[in-house]
Motif scaffolding. Structure first.
Motif, PDB file in Angstrom:
ATOM      1  N   GLU A 281      39.977  54.267  47.393  1.00  0.00           N
ATOM      2  CA  GLU A 281      38.831  54.704  46.585  1.00  0.00           C
ATOM      3  C   GLU A 281      37.562  53.975  47.024  1.00  0.00           C
ATOM      4  O   GLU A 281      36.488  54.571  47.107  1.00  0.00           O
ATOM      5  N   LYS A 282      37.749  52.694  47.327  1.00  0.00           N
ATOM      6  CA  LYS A 282      36.600  51.936  47.805  1.00  0.00           C
ATOM      7  C   LYS A 282      36.114  52.459  49.148  1.00  0.00           C
ATOM      8  O   LYS A 282      34.897  52.524  49.404  1.00  0.00           O
ATOM      9  N   ARG A 283      37.039  52.845  49.985  1.00  0.00           N
ATOM     10  CA  ARG A 283      36.682  53.384  51.304  1.00  0.00           C
ATOM     11  C   ARG A 283      36.261  54.851  51.232  1.00  0.00           C
ATOM     12  O   ARG A 283      35.816  55.418  52.238  1.00  0.00           O
ATOM     13  N   ARG A 284      36.463  55.480  50.054  1.00  0.00           N
ATOM     14  CA  ARG A 284      36.170  56.900  49.862  1.00  0.00           C
ATOM     15  C   ARG A 284      36.926  57.767  50.886  1.00  0.00           C
ATOM     16  O   ARG A 284      36.403  58.732  51.422  1.00  0.00           O
ATOM     17  N   ASP A 285      38.165  57.411  51.084  1.00  0.00           N
ATOM     18  CA  ASP A 285      39.041  58.165  51.987  1.00  0.00           C
ATOM     19  C   ASP A 285      39.791  59.199  51.147  1.00  0.00           C
ATOM     20  O   ASP A 285      40.932  58.987  50.708  1.00  0.00           O
ATOM     21  N   PHE A 286      39.135  60.327  50.899  1.00  0.00           N
ATOM     22  CA  PHE A 286      39.698  61.319  49.966  1.00  0.00           C
ATOM     23  C   PHE A 286      40.920  62.030  50.542  1.00  0.00           C
ATOM     24  O   PHE A 286      41.797  62.448  49.791  1.00  0.00           O
ATOM     25  N   GLU A 287      40.961  62.148  51.839  1.00  0.00           N
ATOM     26  CA  GLU A 287      42.124  62.809  52.445  1.00  0.00           C
ATOM     27  C   GLU A 287      43.391  61.989  52.174  1.00  0.00           C
ATOM     28  O   GLU A 287      44.422  62.528  51.771  1.00  0.00           O
ATOM     29  N   ARG A 288      43.282  60.685  52.360  1.00  0.00           N
ATOM     30  CA  ARG A 288      44.430  59.838  52.090  1.00  0.00           C
ATOM     31  C   ARG A 288      44.775  59.822  50.606  1.00  0.00           C
ATOM     32  O   ARG A 288      45.944  59.807  50.219  1.00  0.00           O
ATOM     33  N   LEU A 289      43.729  59.793  49.777  1.00  0.00           N
ATOM     34  CA  LEU A 289      43.979  59.791  48.335  1.00  0.00           C
ATOM     35  C   LEU A 289      44.709  61.057  47.904  1.00  0.00           C
ATOM     36  O   LEU A 289      45.634  61.008  47.076  1.00  0.00           O
ATOM     37  N   ALA A 290      44.268  62.190  48.445  1.00  0.00           N
ATOM     38  CA  ALA A 290      44.964  63.447  48.122  1.00  0.00           C
ATOM     39  C   ALA A 290      46.422  63.379  48.527  1.00  0.00           C
ATOM     40  O   ALA A 290      47.322  63.819  47.786  1.00  0.00           O
ATOM     41  N   HIS A 291      46.641  62.785  49.653  1.00  0.00           N
ATOM     42  CA  HIS A 291      48.010  62.650  50.162  1.00  0.00           C
ATOM     43  C   HIS A 291      48.840  61.738  49.246  1.00  0.00           C
ATOM     44  O   HIS A 291      49.998  62.019  48.940  1.00  0.00           O
ATOM     45  N   LEU A 292      48.212  60.643  48.803  1.00  0.00           N
ATOM     46  CA  LEU A 292      48.909  59.704  47.922  1.00  0.00           C
ATOM     47  C   LEU A 292      49.300  60.360  46.604  1.00  0.00           C
ATOM     48  O   LEU A 292      50.434  60.241  46.143  1.00  0.00           O
ATOM     49  N   TYR A 293      48.322  61.035  45.988  1.00  0.00           N
ATOM     50  CA  TYR A 293      48.604  61.650  44.687  1.00  0.00           C
ATOM     51  C   TYR A 293      49.634  62.772  44.807  1.00  0.00           C
ATOM     52  O   TYR A 293      50.435  62.980  43.894  1.00  0.00           O
ATOM     53  N   ASP A 294      49.601  63.464  45.923  1.00  0.00           N
ATOM     54  CA  ASP A 294      50.605  64.496  46.127  1.00  0.00           C
ATOM     55  C   ASP A 294      52.003  63.870  46.220  1.00  0.00           C
ATOM     56  O   ASP A 294      52.965  64.378  45.656  1.00  0.00           O
ATOM     57  N   THR A 295      52.078  62.736  46.921  1.00  0.00           N
ATOM     58  CA  THR A 295      53.359  62.044  47.033  1.00  0.00           C
ATOM     59  C   THR A 295      53.815  61.534  45.671  1.00  0.00           C
ATOM     60  O   THR A 295      54.999  61.624  45.323  1.00  0.00           O
ATOM     61  N   LEU A 296      52.864  60.995  44.893  1.00  0.00           N
ATOM     62  CA  LEU A 296      53.214  60.539  43.546  1.00  0.00           C
ATOM     63  C   LEU A 296      53.731  61.689  42.688  1.00  0.00           C
ATOM     64  O   LEU A 296      54.700  61.539  41.931  1.00  0.00           O
ATOM     65  N   HIS A 297      53.084  62.826  42.830  1.00  0.00           N
ATOM     66  CA  HIS A 297      53.523  64.000  42.077  1.00  0.00           C
ATOM     67  C   HIS A 297      54.976  64.340  42.404  1.00  0.00           C
ATOM     68  O   HIS A 297      55.798  64.549  41.499  1.00  0.00           O
ATOM     69  N   ARG A 298      55.280  64.322  43.687  1.00  0.00           N
ATOM     70  CA  ARG A 298      56.651  64.662  44.086  1.00  0.00           C
ATOM     71  C   ARG A 298      57.634  63.557  43.692  1.00  0.00           C
ATOM     72  O   ARG A 298      58.786  63.825  43.380  1.00  0.00           O
ATOM     73  N   ALA A 299      57.180  62.305  43.713  1.00  0.00           N
ATOM     74  CA  ALA A 299      58.055  61.206  43.304  1.00  0.00           C
ATOM     75  C   ALA A 299      58.430  61.329  41.828  1.00  0.00           C
ATOM     76  O   ALA A 299      59.608  61.190  41.458  1.00  0.00           O
ATOM     77  N   TYR A 300      57.415  61.586  40.993  1.00  0.00           N
ATOM     78  CA  TYR A 300      57.715  61.738  39.559  1.00  0.00           C
ATOM     79  C   TYR A 300      58.581  62.978  39.321  1.00  0.00           C
ATOM     80  O   TYR A 300      59.442  62.975  38.423  1.00  0.00           O
TER      81      TYR A 300
END
Length: 1844
Positions: free
Chosen positions: A1759-1778
């Protein structure tokens, strides 16, 4: 239509699927369906250059080029020649005046055929026009390959003498038996823990002392352990546990407890050890004093010594300067020489040698006639002085009979075996000879003496089809005397043997009287009837044992059977022979007592002095009266095509067989009983005409006679005959030539009754008959029935019956009313006359019309069509003559219909030859016999143009498809004729000197282009229905196009190739790809392929030098245009790489074989030639970079050769600096919509599930948390592509040339990769440095990264695996796979580790036995293969090293960006490391070490500043080499490691080498953790070498460097002692992890070392499938780094943040600020990588709940780096993990590991706690598979411990 009739709608994709069959078929059909549903663009055609104009325009440039021979065709490229026809005869077989006498066109042409020499077209460089295996030098230069030494080939138990290794002479030494206590921190030492060991005290090379211990007194072996005495603080007695014990106290507060057998020994050991400690203390104090005394002037010493490499390592400096230059050398082995394909003996592409027509014979048998003797013998001389011989002359006739095919298969051979005195009984024999010789006119009369042909005794028979049912038959005749029965009676009388013994004298006297009587009668008969013969007896014998032609030499002639006068014919003889093997039937035949001695033998190739059936002698003939002449006898070969052969010699024989005369009803003559038939050959029916002297005579008579008599049967009015009369026919026959038969009644009565006048009348004429030889222009053959006339008027041949009782011609009185009383048969053996009516008619019509020039089209077409009915054997026999005439008609006719029909006939003939398997005759014809007619523009046309036009007509869709199919199938013949016609036309008409575009008229160019366009649909559309025809047509067209480059406008030929290629498209069936690449293979094998591609500058402006060339590294349109053939080939290979494996392999093979050919071609042997050729193949780089991910396969070993070290060898090679987040595959709509496409993509190979763009987190099977190592590692083997990949320099141009929009992502297989890499390496090695510089300058960073990825893959793919591996592969035993079941069995956690080791030993027993199995192939095969692979691995390494050295030398600035910490430098360094990680030869490694020195010297900042990754990796690999089994490698590695330390020391201004010091310690720890096996005497020797280097380095004598080095080696040895137990438990993973955990705890204060051990634990857990445990290790590593960064103020949250995951995380808080912290370079990026690794590990372990806690630390940073592509990837992975958590909680389908607590009872499992003095029961924890039940676990556990 009704809706009900409409079938259910199916998708286009499904409709395209064919009926599924095998897996391969299904895969192909699916792929074609997928391909059909995707738009596949057809590549655009690149218009080639106008070659001829370019040659003219650039003439000056070409002539000024130093390598102009590579640009120009040679002037003497081809020429025609006349070869003298080589026969086996001493003279021509054609009679001298035969050509003048011949009037018939057919006879004339046949004679021309046999007289003409061979017309050949020679291509000077034809030897270079095939594949590389056919090159003239291939196989002649077999240079001996060097033998390379590899460590992997060293025997595991063949260690050097460990006692002497690394030790030095002198110093204190002692050895003896001691008891060693088992020091374990968990329990106290007890009496039972002592083990008896043999100890040996030695001094190492650097003066240090080691106390080694062994199991026995064999100290030459590797010790079980060592105690490094430099780390020992003191030796004291300790008798608490055991008597005579003493303790060695170490620096790290540990101790070793030893005990002696007695007090004296104990005191000796203590004294000796203390003495050594005292020496060590004194040496240390002296070093300290030296250091203090020189501390003041250290700065001045530093300034005086240069800091360059030369100042302190002169020998290294020199080698480094050498390393700056490339290591290329002409003495190096050519890469392609070592290629497996180049080593194969593949003869499939080699055409059979074409030989001229020659006489072919069957199995030849030499028959020697020795003797014929009867039991009735006497002396025939009047005075009874002389030898005892037969009492009358006998004559033998030999011939062969085949009872299997019921025919006589040879002519007769007549032999006279009579004694000279017996021969003189016939009075006029010599007179006949003398009278006949003067009139003898034959072509052999001037060559050999007629006298030596008189009494032949040796004969050669030839049998084309040998088999056991062929008999050699001897017919015996005698002078006419009376009936056969009466004449044979004296020879058949014999008496019983017992009676004969009693009356021997009486019997002998009686036989003598009989003999005298027979002799008297014989003499009278010989005087009176000497010229008449009668049948007497016969005998037979077999010739062959089997059908292969093995002679039955042991067989003998049968008894002599009396000839039955009623069974004389050949048919009767065949019936008798049919019963020959039936003793009961043969016993009934009357036997004549006698013996026929005839032997048989094989004919040797150098057999000499024989004549053929026309009496023409061979070349090896001695013309002497003493010469024993052997005669060849004519074989009557069956008239079937497969046994026929084209005639090559003149032969014109007619065999006449009188068979039967029916005279019992005749009333014209009073007496006609003893009938003799006289046969003559006449050429006139006038009264005074004489018969021709052309009948072959009998032995003792003239060679040729005017007449011949058949055998006479006594008192037979209907006699049968078996005689054979052989006639030499005149060259030209006419209507008057006829056979003339005269019949005589022979008076056998010799009584004195009657007048004297009557006595003189021996023969009376009783009739005449004749047979005209020609009928309808052909010789009359087969059986004929003729009337007999009583008179002979002049002009009798003109007699002709007109019917109704009328006739024309003279009056003839016919015997018995003109009935056909005489039966004869004739057999023609002629090479100038044909029996085929159609062939005769055709030639006759051609003679009338001057070969069709004046013919009516319809008539000639009629005769041409009739030629289709010719008999097959006639076609073969007269093949050259027929084809010559047809080609003559082709050029002289003016009508297209005639031309087409001529071509149809030729097609028919060619097809007939092929169908009979006789196509070799066609090849001989084209190469040697075919000669184009002289070209007269106004009168005749050329064969090549007319044949091209007619073939085009035949190939039209409206034409007969059967004929067009035959033309397609056998098109090679027609193309070869075109080629030869073109060559002869150019040379004979002096057009070869003209420019290429003026040699042939435009009409011919148009004809060729039309023909190619007409042929192509047949090739591309008939491959399914008529695969052979399409394949042959395609290949033949390729050969024709290739040869057209020699004769025609080369630009025009390029266009024809374009026309060909345009008929193919991406996605074609496999067969069409095969056709296309076969075409390209043939065309590109042209001998002047290099000049055709014009490897010269094509830039704008005045580019005169080759160095100015703007090189193309991708397939641009300009490149493909200027270098047409190579551009086309590379484009097609590039397209093929997007196809199936089979297609890819074909394409790659064509490319590689062509490059092998260039490498082996003697014409381009020099380095400059090869460099020029390499420029043509530079676009291969682009092709490889496009497919780099498909090539990037580094796992080449199907099974590990050395499993203990495989984990270290097979680690991922490239770890990207910023690896993208590793997450599981996406789920949801995206995967659902692509499911069907992905599924079928996997089946067809268009997309691979293993190369998905999503990370590989979930590639482990979820059924078991203990996943396989292969599954987890495969995902991380290769780095993600960098973002700038799409911005490569030439990709946009390249993509335009390769039109396919379907991009495959499946990996190439190993064979394909190796072939492509071999081409890559060859180009790399051959190309000039300038060309390589240019490429590197043009390439983008991502392309450079890919380039070095490919070079790294080269090292992997060509690594040498060792002789044992090769032997196992040749056996085909397959990989060693450890039983999965062993992973579910109990694993010990504590002291019962020995039990688990036993379990592993049992479970892998079968594998070890299989692995150590003896070689299945011969040792020689294995040695040869290993020699090849060793050489190729070395050569690949050296070539790659050349490239790296050149790159680092020229791109130093780019590599030094960010002090060397940039992706490019990392990639280059990874390649360098790969050398050390893979098996290398001693030769290669020495060069590698030199190159590494140069690298360290040029880029010190990369190793000593910033992150320590490079330094760490290098230290690890060098230390592994320090443990090498090869002493030279250990020495080199030790010196390199010292150089690294020393360079680091100088880099810091001679202050310290902390970086290298720490990384060496870490690397040693890691090596111990990986159980590489360091710490033995070899490693100790290497440490000694390092110490010695430091001690002997004069330039740093006044610094602390040498003491620091010694301190480092001391610490290393201390670590080795502390971790010695790991080696003991290397096969017990649980115990190993426990030990590593203990070490990790001990290094809590040193982050780098602790991280090393935690990483090692994680690897072991992953290897064992303990994924949860591995994930926790990753968490601890991340927490360690987080704690470090927190303390440095670089990160807010420390290790306490991770408590939610594991409470044990507080262990990481014990970090201390010590020296080890100085060189730690952890940062935020490192932490991010480790956190991502944690998430990956937790996902694989199915611990989905914990992933969020990890991501909570990552998300704020992104978030600090404003790397939205990675953030999207992270949240997608979290979604699948849950989602996964929800799923497993709902279904309960998550099975984690099962743990069992087990207690062991029994004395062997108990021990005494010395502090509490109680017996303790052993309790162990076991982890088993998630599906093991307790009962199954209990059974398996019991089985394990019961078997221990």
């Amino acid at each position: 239509m009704s809706q009900a009739l409409v079938p259910p709608e199916t998708r286009k994709f499904t409709r395209a699927l064919s009926k599924p069959g095998t897996a391969a078929e299904l895969r192909q059909s699916v792929s074609e369906a997928v391909r059909g549903s995707v738009f596949v663009a057809k590549p655009k055609l690149i218009e080639p250059i106008d070659y001829e104009n370019v040659i003219v325009q650039k003439k000056t440039q070409i002539l000024n080029d130093a390598l102009r021979e590579m640009l120009l065709f040679p002037y003497d490229d081809f020429q025609t020649a006349l070869l003298k026809r080589q026969g086996r005869y001493i003279c021509s077989t054609v009679p001298e005046n035969a050509e003048k006498e011949a009037q018939s066109l057919f006879v004339t042409e046949c004679i021309k055929t046999y007289n003409s020499d061979w017309h050949v077209v020679n291509y000077k460089y034809e030897d270079f026009s095939g594949e590389f295996r056919q090159l003239p030098n291939k196989g002649t230069k077999s240079e001996k390959l060097p033998v390379h030494v590899y460590e992997v080939d060293e025997e595991a138990d063949k260690d050097e003498d460990a006692a002497s290794l690394g030790s030095q002479k002198g110093g204190i030494t002692k050895q003896g038996w001691l008891y060693k206590g088992n020091m374990n921190s968990a329990i106290s030492v007890t009496m039972r823990s002592f083990k008896r060991r043999f100890f040996h005290l030695i001094q190492l090379g650097d003066g240090s002392y080691n106390l080694n211990f062994y199991k026995d007194e064999k100290i030459s072996k590797e010790p079980k352990g060592s105690i490094f005495l430099d780390s020992c603080m003191g030796v004291v007695q300790n008798n608490k546990v055991k008597r005579f014990a003493f303790e060695l106290k170490m620096q790290d507060k540990s101790s070793y407890l030893l005990a002696a057998d007695c007090e004296l020994e104990m005191e000796e050991w203590v004294t000796t050890l203390n003495k050594i400690l005292q020496l060590n203390f004194e040496a240390a104090m002296q070093e300290k004093r030296n250091g203090e005394s020189h501390e003041d002037d250290e700065q001045s010493k530093m300034e005086s010594s240069l800091s360059s490499l030369d100042s302190y390592f002169p020998e290294i400096a020199k080698s480094t300067r050498d390393a700056e230059m490339k290591f290329k050398s002409e003495s190096r082995v050519k890469l392609f020489v070592l290629d497996p394909d180049a080593q194969k003996l593949d003869f499939s592409g080699i055409e059979p040698e074409v030989k001229p027509f020659e006489e072919k014979f069957g199995k030849k048998i030499l028959v020697k006639c020795n003797d014929l003797s009867f039991n009735l013998q006497s002396c025939v001389a009047e005075n009874e002085e002389g030898p005892t011989t037969n009492v009358e002359p006998f004559f033998v006739t030999l011939s062969l009979f085949d009872i299997k095919n019921n025919r006589k298969i040879s002519a007769d051979f007549h032999v006279d075996l009579n004694h000279v005195s017996v021969r003189h009984m016939i009075s006029n024999a010599t007179q006949q000879l003398m009278n006949a010789s003067g009139d003898y006119l034959h072509r052999a009369q001037d060559i050999i003496h007629e006298s030596i042909l008189q009494y032949p005794k040796q004969v050669i028979f030839s049998v084309t089809c040998p088999h056991p049912d062929i008999f050699l038959v001897a017919r015996i005749e005698k002078v006419l005397q009376g009936s056969v029965t009466h004449c044979a009676e004296p020879y058949m009388k014999s008496s019983d043997s017992s009676k004969m013994l009693q009356r021997c004298q009486q019997y002998s006297s009686k036989r003598k009287k009989v003999a005298q009587k027979v002799l008297k009668n014989a003499k009278q008969a010989c005087q009176r009837l000497g010229q008449y013969r009668m049948p007497f007896a016969w005998a037979a014998r077999t010739l062959f044992k089997d059908a292969s032609g093995t002679l039955d030499k042991n067989a003998r002639f049968s008894a002599l059977y009396r000839q039955d006068s009623n069974k004389l014919s050949n048919e009767d003889m065949l019936k008798l022979l049919a019963d020959f093997r039936k003793p009961e039937k043969m016993a009934k035949l009357p036997v004549i007592l006698g013996n026929l001695d005839i032997t048989i033998d094989n004919v040797s190739p150098d057999f000499s002095n024989y004549v053929n059936s026309s009496y023409i002698p061979m070349k090896q003939f001695e013309n002497s009266t003493k010469t024993v002449v052997t005669f060849e006898v004519e074989e009557f070969v069956p008239c079937i095509p497969k046994h026929s052969q084209p005639f090559t010699i003149y032969n014109n024989h007619l065999y006449v067989y009188p068979k039967h005369l029916k005279y019992d009803s005749q009333k014209s003559f009073a007496k006609a009983r003893n009938i003799a038939v006289c046969i003559e050959f006449k050429d006139s029916d006038e009264e005074d005409s004489l018969p021709l002297k052309c009948i072959y005579g009998r032995p003792g008579g003239p060679v040729f006679t005017r007449n011949a008599f058949a055998n006479v049967l006594h008192h037979h009015q209907n006699p049968e005959f078996y005689d054979e009369i052989k006639i030499e026919l005149p060259t030209q026959l006419h209507g008057k030539h006829h056979l003339f038969f005269t019949f005589y009644h022979v008076s056998c009565d010799n009584s004195s009754k009657g007048s004297t006048k009557k006595k003189d009348v021996i023969e009376t004429q009783v009739g005449y008959s004749w047979l005209p030889l020609l009928k309808d222009g052909r010789v009359v053959t087969n059986e004929q029935h003729m009337p007999v006339s009583a008179n002979l008027p002049s002009g009798y041949l003109s007699y002709q019956e007109l019917g109704i009782g009328k006739h024309s011609g003279p009056e003839i009185k016919w015997v018995d009313g003109g009935k056909p009383l005489l039966k004869i048969s004739t057999h023609l053996v002629s090479t100038v006359y044909t029996q085929d009516q159609h062939l005769h008619n055709f030639f006759e019509y051609c003679q009338k019309t001057e070969s069709g020039a004046q013919a009516l089209g319809t008539d000639l077409v009629k005769y041409l069509k009739s030629l289709h009915a010719m008999e097959g054997h006639v076609v073969i026999a007269f093949l050259p003559t027929i084809l010559n005439q047809l080609f003559r008609v082709l050029t002289r006719t003016t009508q297209e219909e005639v031309t087409v029909n001529v071509t149809r006939v030729i097609i028919h003939i060619v097809a007939q030859c092929h169908e009979e398997g006789l196509d070799s005759y066609l090849r001989s014809y084209v190469k040697y016999a075919y000669k184009a007619e002289p070209y007269i523009a106004s009168e005749y046309k050329t064969v090549h143009e007319e044949l091209t036009k007619s073939m085009t007509t035949i190939l039209k869709p409206s034409a007969d498809f059967l004929t067009s199919n035959k033309l397609l199938k056998y098109s090679w013949f027609f193309f070869e004729v075109l080629i030869k016609s073109m060559a002869q036309h150019l040379i004979e008409n002096a057009k070869v000197k003209l420019l290429r575009n003026q040699r042939f008229p435009a009409s011919f160019h148009h004809a060729v282009e039309t023909f190619v366009n007409m042929l192509m649909p047949h090739i591309t559309q008939k491959y399914r229905d008529n695969p052979e025809a399409s394949k042959n047509g395609n290949h033949s067209l390729a050969v024709f196009i290739k040869r057209c480059f020699t004769f025609m406008d080369r630009g025009f030929v390029f266009k024809q190739i374009n026309n060909y290629i345009s008929c193919f498209a991406p996605g074609d069936p496999k067969t069409l790809f095969e056709f296309k690449f076969e075409f390209l293979r043939v065309v590109c094998n042209h001998e002047h392929y290099i000049p055709l591609n014009l490897p010269m500058p094509f830039g704008k402006g005045r580019i005169q030098r080759y160095q100015d060339l703007q090189l193309d590294y991708s397939l641009t349109d300009e490149f493909c245009k200027n270098h047409f053939l190579v551009g086309l080939l590379l484009r097609e290979v590039g397209n093929a790489l997007q196809e199936f494996r089979d297609i890819r392999q074909i394409a790659i093979s064509v490319l590689k074989n062509l490059m092998i050919k260039h490498s082996f071609d003697d014409r381009y042997a020099s380095k400059s030639h090869q460099a020029r050729i390499a420029t043509l193949y530079l676009p291969v780089f682009g092709l490889l970079l496009e497919n780099v991910q498909r090539i990037n396969v580094k796992d080449v070993s199907p099974f590990p050769v050395n499993p203990s070290s495989s984990s270290a060898k097979d680690e991922p090679l490239s770890m990207p600096a910023a690896n993208p987040l590793v997450t599981p595959q996406k789920s949801g709509n995206t995967s659902d919509t692509n499911l069907q496409k992905d599924l079928f993509g996997v089946i067809s190979g268009i997309a691979s599930p293993y190369t998905s763009s999503t990370p590989n987190v979930n590639c482990v099977r979820h059924a078991d948390s203990r996943g396989s190592l292969i599954s987890t590692d495969s995902g991380n083997s290769f780095p993600e592509r960098h973002s700038d990949k799409n911005n490569s320099l030439d990709k946009n141009q390249h993509c335009g040339t390769l039109g396919s929009s379907v991009v495959r992502s499946d990996k190439f297989d190993q064979t394909e990769i190796k072939s492509l890499l071999m081409c890559f390496l060859h180009i790399l090695k051959s190309m000039s440095d300038d060309a390589l510089f240019t490429y590197w300058n043009k390439a983008s960073t991502s392309e450079l990264m890919d380039f070095f990825t490919i070079t790294e893959v080269c090292l992997h793919q060509f690594q040498y695996m060792g002789k044992r591996y090769i032997a196992r592969n040749q056996e085909g035993l397959g990989p060693i796979v450890h039983d999965r079941k062993s992973q579910t069995l109990p694993v010990s956690r504590n002291r019962t580790g020995m039990m688990h080791a036993r379990l592993q030993q049992l479970s892998s027993l079968d594998n070890s036995l299989t692995f150590n199995h003896s070689y299945g192939h011969s040792d020689a095969d294995v040695l040869h293969q290993s020699l090849l692979e060793a050489n190729i691995a070395t050569e690949v390494s050296l070539t790659t090293l050349d490239t790296l050295s050149l790159f680092t030398m020229t791109f130093k600035n780019q590599l030094l960006t960010d002090h060397g910490h940039n992706p490019l430098m990392k990639k280059v360094f990874d390649v360098y490391l790969c050398f050390l990680r893979k098996n290398q030869s001693e030769t290669a490694l020495k060069t590698v070490f030199t190159a590494l020195r140069a690298l360290i010297f040029k880029f010190p900042s990369a190793f000593y500043e910033g992150r320590a990754d490079m330094c760490a990796a290098l230290c690890y690999e060098i230390l592994k080499c320090c443990n090498s089994k090869l002493s030279s490698i250990r020495t080199e590695a030790s010196q390199l490691l010292y150089f690294l330390m020393r360079n680091n020391f100088d880099y810091t201004g001679k202050k310290s080498f902390v970086r290298t010091h720490l990384q060496v310690i870490i690397s040693v720890s890691q090596l111990i953790a990986d159980v590489v096996g360091i710490g033995g005497t070899r490693f100790q020797q290497s440490l000694s070498i390092i110490n010695n280097c430091a001690n002997n380095d004069r330039l740093i004598k006044h610094t602390t460097f040498s003491s620091d080095v010694k301190d480092l080696t001391k610490r290393i040895r201390t670590v080795l002692m502390a971790t010695a137990q790991m080696k003991e438990h290397e096969n017990d993973p649980e115990m190993l992890v426990d030990l590593q955990y203990s070490l990790a705890k001990s290094y809590a204060s040193t982050p780098e070392l602790r991280k090393t051990w935690l990483d090692s634990m994680a690897r072991i857990h992953v290897k064992n499938g303990d994924l949860s445990e591995a994930a926790i290790c990753y968490v601890h590593v991340a927490a360690l780094v987080a704690e470090y960064l927190t303390r440095k103020g670089m990160f807010k949250q420390g290790c306490t943040t991770f408590r939610i995951i594991t409470p044990n995380i507080d262990e990481e808080a014990s970090m201390m600020e010590d020296v080890g912290m100085q060189d730690v370079h952890f940062n935020e990026d490192v932490l991010m990588e480790l956190l991502e690794q944690c998430a990956d590990g937790l996902w694989k372990a199915e611990r989905y709940e914990l992933i969020a806690d990890i991501y909570k630390l990552i998300i704020p940073i992104y978030e600090k780096r404003r790397d939205f592509e990675r953030l999207a990837h992270l949240y997608d992975t979290l979604h699948r993990a849950y989602s996964k958590v929800t799923e497993v909680m709902h279904t309960g389908k998550r099975l984690l590991g099962t743990y069992f607590r087990v207690a062991f009872f029994g004395q062997q499992y108990q021990f005494t706690d010395s502090e509490r003095d109680v017996e303790v029961i052993t309790v162990a924890a076991y982890k088993a598979s998630n599906v093991v039940k307790i009962t199954a676990f209990q059974l398996s556990l019991m089985w394990v411990f019961l078997s221990v």
